[in-house]
Design a protein around this motif. Structure first.
Motif, PDB file in Angstrom:
ATOM      1  N   TRP A 135      -9.414  -3.353   0.720  1.00 16.25           N
ATOM      2  CA  TRP A 135      -9.184  -3.034  -0.638  1.00 16.25           C
ATOM      3  C   TRP A 135      -7.731  -2.238  -0.690  1.00 16.25           C
ATOM      4  O   TRP A 135      -7.115  -2.052  -1.710  1.00 16.25           O
ATOM      5  CB  TRP A 135     -10.294  -2.583  -1.475  1.00 16.25           C
ATOM      6  N   VAL A 136      -7.689  -1.109   0.073  1.00 17.38           N
ATOM      7  CA  VAL A 136      -6.582  -0.140   0.049  1.00 17.38           C
ATOM      8  C   VAL A 136      -5.344  -1.121   0.104  1.00 17.38           C
ATOM      9  O   VAL A 136      -4.438  -0.587  -0.530  1.00 17.38           O
ATOM     10  CB  VAL A 136      -6.563   0.992   1.147  1.00 17.38           C
ATOM     11  N   GLY A 137      -5.158  -1.722   1.238  1.00 14.07           N
ATOM     12  CA  GLY A 137      -4.143  -2.656   1.275  1.00 14.07           C
ATOM     13  C   GLY A 137      -3.982  -3.569   0.260  1.00 14.07           C
ATOM     14  O   GLY A 137      -2.785  -3.800  -0.051  1.00 14.07           O
ATOM     15  N   LYS A 138      -5.151  -4.084  -0.262  1.00  8.99           N
ATOM     16  CA  LYS A 138      -4.940  -4.945  -1.592  1.00  8.99           C
ATOM     17  C   LYS A 138      -4.282  -4.287  -2.739  1.00  8.99           C
ATOM     18  O   LYS A 138      -3.449  -5.015  -3.432  1.00  8.99           O
ATOM     19  CB  LYS A 138      -6.299  -5.806  -1.804  1.00  8.99           C
ATOM     20  N   VAL A 139      -4.980  -3.181  -3.019  1.00  8.53           N
ATOM     21  CA  VAL A 139      -4.191  -2.583  -4.312  1.00  8.53           C
ATOM     22  C   VAL A 139      -2.912  -2.106  -4.140  1.00  8.53           C
ATOM     23  O   VAL A 139      -1.942  -2.412  -4.967  1.00  8.53           O
ATOM     24  CB  VAL A 139      -5.097  -1.080  -4.259  1.00  8.53           C
ATOM     25  N   GLN A 140      -2.435  -1.670  -2.722  1.00 11.38           N
ATOM     26  CA  GLN A 140      -1.111  -1.271  -2.721  1.00 11.38           C
ATOM     27  C   GLN A 140      -0.176  -2.517  -2.616  1.00 11.38           C
ATOM     28  O   GLN A 140       1.111  -2.590  -3.328  1.00 11.38           O
ATOM     29  CB  GLN A 140      -0.733  -0.434  -1.196  1.00 11.38           C
ATOM     30  N   SER A 141      -0.534  -3.673  -1.996  1.00 12.58           N
ATOM     31  CA  SER A 141       0.342  -4.562  -2.095  1.00 12.58           C
ATOM     32  C   SER A 141       0.488  -5.351  -3.490  1.00 12.58           C
ATOM     33  O   SER A 141       1.450  -5.917  -3.787  1.00 12.58           O
ATOM     34  CB  SER A 141      -0.129  -5.710  -1.007  1.00 12.58           C
ATOM     35  N   THR A 142      -0.578  -5.310  -3.903  1.00 11.12           N
ATOM     36  CA  THR A 142      -0.645  -5.834  -5.393  1.00 11.12           C
ATOM     37  C   THR A 142       0.505  -5.018  -6.318  1.00 11.12           C
ATOM     38  O   THR A 142       1.106  -5.780  -7.272  1.00 11.12           O
ATOM     39  CB  THR A 142      -1.927  -5.757  -6.082  1.00 11.12           C
ATOM     40  N   LEU A 143       0.239  -3.805  -6.516  1.00  6.50           N
ATOM     41  CA  LEU A 143       1.400  -2.880  -7.101  1.00  6.50           C
ATOM     42  C   LEU A 143       2.872  -3.198  -6.687  1.00  6.50           C
ATOM     43  O   LEU A 143       3.489  -3.318  -7.383  1.00  6.50           O
ATOM     44  CB  LEU A 143       0.970  -1.469  -7.137  1.00  6.50           C
ATOM     45  N   ASN A 144       3.175  -3.248  -5.306  1.00  5.11           N
ATOM     46  CA  ASN A 144       4.205  -3.685  -4.883  1.00  5.11           C
ATOM     47  C   ASN A 144       4.870  -4.914  -5.319  1.00  5.11           C
ATOM     48  O   ASN A 144       6.018  -5.092  -5.558  1.00  5.11           O
ATOM     49  CB  ASN A 144       4.338  -3.628  -3.231  1.00  5.11           C
ATOM     50  N   GLN A 145       4.009  -6.118  -5.178  1.00  5.50           N
ATOM     51  CA  GLN A 145       4.526  -7.135  -5.794  1.00  5.50           C
ATOM     52  C   GLN A 145       4.751  -7.377  -7.214  1.00  5.50           C
ATOM     53  O   GLN A 145       5.587  -8.012  -7.650  1.00  5.50           O
ATOM     54  CB  GLN A 145       3.331  -8.271  -5.374  1.00  5.50           C
ATOM     55  N   THR A 146       4.003  -6.819  -7.925  1.00  2.00           N
ATOM     56  CA  THR A 146       4.193  -6.819  -9.383  1.00  2.00           C
ATOM     57  C   THR A 146       5.046  -5.716  -9.960  1.00  2.00           C
ATOM     58  O   THR A 146       5.918  -5.928 -10.689  1.00  2.00           O
ATOM     59  CB  THR A 146       2.864  -6.606 -10.271  1.00  2.00           C
ATOM     60  N   GLY A 147       5.252  -4.677  -9.232  1.00  2.00           N
ATOM     61  CA  GLY A 147       5.978  -3.401  -9.859  1.00  2.00           C
ATOM     62  C   GLY A 147       5.507  -2.851 -10.936  1.00  2.00           C
ATOM     63  O   GLY A 147       6.171  -1.949 -11.689  1.00  2.00           O
ATOM     64  N   ASP A 148       4.306  -3.366 -11.420  1.00  2.00           N
ATOM     65  CA  ASP A 148       3.916  -2.665 -12.889  1.00  2.00           C
ATOM     66  C   ASP A 148       2.487  -2.594 -12.740  1.00  2.00           C
ATOM     67  O   ASP A 148       1.840  -3.439 -12.450  1.00  2.00           O
ATOM     68  CB  ASP A 148       4.271  -3.882 -13.919  1.00  2.00           C
TER      69      ASP A 148
END
Length: 104
Positions: free
Chosen positions: A24-37
């Motif tokens: 989940w740490v990785g998922k949260v970080q990658s989701t923010l990086n992908q969306t930028g928002d």
């Protein structure tokens, strides 16, 4: 921050299972990086967290017991998503505001 019962159950479960927390740490970080928002990321994560809750309710304790007693009813996971975004990502700098026009 106040979490609902389903969010609290996911939070506690993830905290007590290191492999789940790592995921989940990785998922949260990658989701923010992908969306930028952060708002878009929170909405996506809330959807993913609900899917995770549904999946866990078929196989893992204490989710399975809760599902057997109460059933699985859709509930928001937005507070947990927003909390994890604040907890596990670097705060992004705020965009500077344009100076406001002053009226004479």
């Amino acid at each position: 921050m106040s979490l609902n019962a389903a969010e609290q159950m996911v939070f506690d479960y993830v905290q007590s299972h290191p492999e789940e927390r790592h995921f989940w740490v990785g998922k949260v970080q990658s989701t923010l990086n992908q969306t930028g928002d952060e708002h878009v990321a929170a909405a996506r994560l809330a959807t993913d967290l609900w899917s995770y809750f549904e999946e866990r309710s078929t196989v893992a304790s204490p989710f399975r017991e809760l599902a057997a007693r109460q059933g699985v009813r859709r509930t928001s996971m937005r507070n947990l998503a927003e909390y994890w975004l604040r907890l596990w990502t670097v705060p992004r700098p705020k965009k500077p505001r344009a100076p406001e026009e002053f009226l004479p």
